[in-house]
Design a protein around this motif. Structure first.
Motif, PDB file in Angstrom:
ATOM      1  N   ASP A 178       0.830  -1.216   0.000  1.00 28.53           N
ATOM      2  CA  ASP A 178       0.000   0.000   0.000  1.00 28.53           C
ATOM      3  C   ASP A 178       0.860   1.260   0.000  1.00 28.53           C
ATOM      4  OD1 ASP A 178      -2.536  -1.270   0.022  1.00 28.53           O
ATOM      5  OD2 ASP A 178      -2.348  -1.639   2.172  1.00 28.53           O
ATOM      6  N   HIS A 179       2.182   1.090  -0.136  1.00 27.63           N
ATOM      7  CA  HIS A 179       3.136   2.195  -0.270  1.00 27.63           C
ATOM      8  C   HIS A 179       3.374   2.973   1.030  1.00 27.63           C
ATOM      9  CE1 HIS A 179       2.941   1.185  -4.463  1.00 27.63           C
ATOM     10  NE2 HIS A 179       1.641   1.357  -4.428  1.00 27.63           N
ATOM     11  N   GLU A 180       3.325   2.251   2.163  1.00 31.43           N
ATOM     12  CA  GLU A 180       3.803   2.829   3.412  1.00 31.43           C
ATOM     13  C   GLU A 180       5.205   2.302   3.661  1.00 31.43           C
ATOM     14  OE1 GLU A 180      -0.530   2.844   3.514  1.00 31.43           O
ATOM     15  OE2 GLU A 180       0.703   1.063   3.700  1.00 31.43           O
ATOM     16  N   TRP A 181       5.978   3.071   4.412  1.00 34.72           N
ATOM     17  CA  TRP A 181       7.296   2.611   4.845  1.00 34.72           C
ATOM     18  C   TRP A 181       7.325   2.605   6.365  1.00 34.72           C
ATOM     19  CZ3 TRP A 181      10.038   5.905   7.932  1.00 34.72           C
ATOM     20  CH2 TRP A 181       9.781   7.270   7.823  1.00 34.72           C
ATOM     21  N   VAL A 182       8.192   1.768   6.903  1.00 35.55           N
ATOM     22  CA  VAL A 182       8.346   1.683   8.349  1.00 35.55           C
ATOM     23  C   VAL A 182       9.827   1.473   8.656  1.00 35.55           C
ATOM     24  CG1 VAL A 182       7.786  -0.792   8.335  1.00 35.55           C
ATOM     25  CG2 VAL A 182       7.607   0.479  10.464  1.00 35.55           C
ATOM     26  N   LYS A 183      10.303   2.194   9.658  1.00 36.50           N
ATOM     27  CA  LYS A 183      11.698   2.076  10.079  1.00 36.50           C
ATOM     28  C   LYS A 183      11.688   1.845  11.587  1.00 36.50           C
ATOM     29  CE  LYS A 183      16.102   4.509   9.939  1.00 36.50           C
ATOM     30  NZ  LYS A 183      16.741   5.796   9.633  1.00 36.50           N
ATOM     31  N   LEU A 184      12.238   0.713  12.014  1.00 37.85           N
ATOM     32  CA  LEU A 184      12.218   0.339  13.423  1.00 37.85           C
ATOM     33  C   LEU A 184      13.480   0.815  14.129  1.00 37.85           C
ATOM     34  CD1 LEU A 184      10.350  -1.245  15.335  1.00 37.85           C
ATOM     35  CD2 LEU A 184      11.723  -3.270  14.857  1.00 37.85           C
ATOM     36  N   ASP A 185      13.282   1.434  15.290  1.00 39.00           N
ATOM     37  CA  ASP A 185      14.380   1.870  16.152  1.00 39.00           C
ATOM     38  C   ASP A 185      14.029   1.381  17.553  1.00 39.00           C
ATOM     39  OD1 ASP A 185      16.564   3.053  17.302  1.00 39.00           O
ATOM     40  OD2 ASP A 185      15.781   5.097  17.194  1.00 39.00           O
ATOM     41  N   GLY A 186      14.639   0.270  17.972  1.00 41.29           N
ATOM     42  CA  GLY A 186      14.246  -0.352  19.233  1.00 41.29           C
ATOM     43  C   GLY A 186      12.856  -0.934  19.073  1.00 41.29           C
ATOM     44  N   ASP A 187      11.908  -0.495  19.909  1.00 47.89           N
ATOM     45  CA  ASP A 187      10.535  -0.985  19.772  1.00 47.89           C
ATOM     46  C   ASP A 187       9.596   0.095  19.225  1.00 47.89           C
ATOM     47  OD1 ASP A 187      10.406   0.666  21.975  1.00 47.89           O
ATOM     48  OD2 ASP A 187       9.362  -0.766  23.263  1.00 47.89           O
ATOM     49  N   VAL A 188      10.180   1.159  18.658  1.00 44.77           N
ATOM     50  CA  VAL A 188       9.371   2.238  18.078  1.00 44.77           C
ATOM     51  C   VAL A 188       9.583   2.293  16.562  1.00 44.77           C
ATOM     52  CG1 VAL A 188       8.940   4.726  18.038  1.00 44.77           C
ATOM     53  CG2 VAL A 188       9.414   3.583  20.217  1.00 44.77           C
ATOM     54  N   ALA A 189       8.468   2.237  15.843  1.00 45.76           N
ATOM     55  CA  ALA A 189       8.510   2.283  14.380  1.00 45.76           C
ATOM     56  C   ALA A 189       8.070   3.651  13.894  1.00 45.76           C
ATOM     57  CB  ALA A 189       7.589   1.212  13.807  1.00 45.76           C
ATOM     58  N   THR A 190       8.881   4.269  13.050  1.00 46.12           N
ATOM     59  CA  THR A 190       8.491   5.500  12.376  1.00 46.12           C
ATOM     60  C   THR A 190       7.823   5.089  11.065  1.00 46.12           C
ATOM     61  OG1 THR A 190      10.372   6.653  13.358  1.00 46.12           O
ATOM     62  CG2 THR A 190       9.317   7.704  11.459  1.00 46.12           C
ATOM     63  N   VAL A 191       6.663   5.701  10.768  1.00 45.20           N
ATOM     64  CA  VAL A 191       5.854   5.285   9.623  1.00 45.20           C
ATOM     65  C   VAL A 191       5.518   6.491   8.753  1.00 45.20           C
ATOM     66  CG1 VAL A 191       3.676   4.208   8.930  1.00 45.20           C
ATOM     67  CG2 VAL A 191       4.829   3.438  11.014  1.00 45.20           C
ATOM     68  N   GLY A 192       5.549   6.270   7.435  1.00 49.54           N
ATOM     69  CA  GLY A 192       5.152   7.302   6.490  1.00 49.54           C
ATOM     70  C   GLY A 192       4.734   6.667   5.181  1.00 49.54           C
ATOM     71  N   ILE A 193       4.540   7.511   4.168  1.00 48.77           N
ATOM     72  CA  ILE A 193       4.246   6.990   2.832  1.00 48.77           C
ATOM     73  C   ILE A 193       5.508   7.103   1.986  1.00 48.77           C
ATOM     74  CG2 ILE A 193       1.787   7.491   2.972  1.00 48.77           C
ATOM     75  CD1 ILE A 193       2.284   9.884   1.036  1.00 48.77           C
ATOM     76  N   THR A 194       5.600   6.248   0.990  1.00 44.96           N
ATOM     77  CA  THR A 194       6.801   6.207   0.160  1.00 44.96           C
ATOM     78  C   THR A 194       6.854   7.387  -0.803  1.00 44.96           C
ATOM     79  OG1 THR A 194       5.744   4.905  -1.564  1.00 44.96           O
ATOM     80  CG2 THR A 194       6.812   3.672   0.232  1.00 44.96           C
ATOM     81  N   LYS A 195       8.041   7.616  -1.334  1.00 46.70           N
ATOM     82  CA  LYS A 195       8.223   8.660  -2.353  1.00 46.70           C
ATOM     83  C   LYS A 195       7.310   8.375  -3.545  1.00 46.70           C
ATOM     84  CE  LYS A 195      11.720  10.940  -5.213  1.00 46.70           C
ATOM     85  NZ  LYS A 195      10.742  11.229  -6.239  1.00 46.70           N
ATOM     86  N   HIS A 196       7.190   7.100  -3.914  1.00 49.09           N
ATOM     87  CA  HIS A 196       6.309   6.724  -5.024  1.00 49.09           C
ATOM     88  C   HIS A 196       4.872   7.177  -4.737  1.00 49.09           C
ATOM     89  CE1 HIS A 196       4.443   4.328  -8.205  1.00 49.09           C
ATOM     90  NE2 HIS A 196       3.575   3.939  -7.289  1.00 49.09           N
ATOM     91  N   ALA A 197       4.384   6.913  -3.525  1.00 50.51           N
ATOM     92  CA  ALA A 197       3.014   7.302  -3.169  1.00 50.51           C
ATOM     93  C   ALA A 197       2.863   8.816  -3.207  1.00 50.51           C
ATOM     94  CB  ALA A 197       2.655   6.768  -1.785  1.00 50.51           C
ATOM     95  N   ALA A 198       3.842   9.534  -2.659  1.00 52.85           N
ATOM     96  CA  ALA A 198       3.786  10.996  -2.661  1.00 52.85           C
ATOM     97  C   ALA A 198       3.782  11.532  -4.088  1.00 52.85           C
ATOM     98  CB  ALA A 198       4.955  11.569  -1.869  1.00 52.85           C
TER      99      ALA A 198
END
Length: 121
Positions: free
Chosen positions: A6-26
């Motif tokens: 669905d063109h979301e991205w997630v980056k995990l740092d410890g137990d916290v995930a930063t979430v956004g939409i991909t460049k393609h989606a934007a």
């Protein structure tokens, strides 16, 4: 960084995930004019709609790639939604989620797999 179909991205740092939409989606959305980020404390399930992004072309739901509790929303986007277009996979993040089950990331694509997926669209 991991990606969904669905063109979301997630980056995990410890137990916290930063979430956004991909460049393609934007890029597909065009000029982003409004972003509604989730409230801190909101519990989300994997696949749940948890944010909204509106552009000159359309309004779209953003889906949580992991389950957990929202610990931070990117409030800067309310005053500068164009950040999503300028830096979708960086400063244009939508929320940080304290992950309840890190194994959910196992089913997501890495950059190479996501790029290959985009090539099929």
């Amino acid at each position: 960084m991991k990606f969904t179909k669905d063109h979301e991205w997630v980056k995990l740092d410890g137990d916290v995930a930063t979430v956004g939409i991909t460049k393609h989606a934007a890029d597909q959305l065009g000029d982003v004019v409004f972003v509604e980020v989730p409230e801190v404390g909101k519990t989300v399930g994997k696949g749940d709609s948890f944010a909204v992004v509106e552009s000159v072309k359309a309004a779209s739901d953003v889906y949580a790639p992991v389950s957990g509790e929202v610990v931070e929303g990117n409030e800067a986007l309310s005053g500068a939604p164009e950040t999503v277009n300028a830096d979708a996979e960086g400063e244009g993040w939508f929320a940080k989620i304290k992950v309840s089950d890190a194994s959910q990331l196992d089913g997501l694509m890495d950059r190479a797999a996501y790029d290959a997926f985009l090539a099929t669209l």
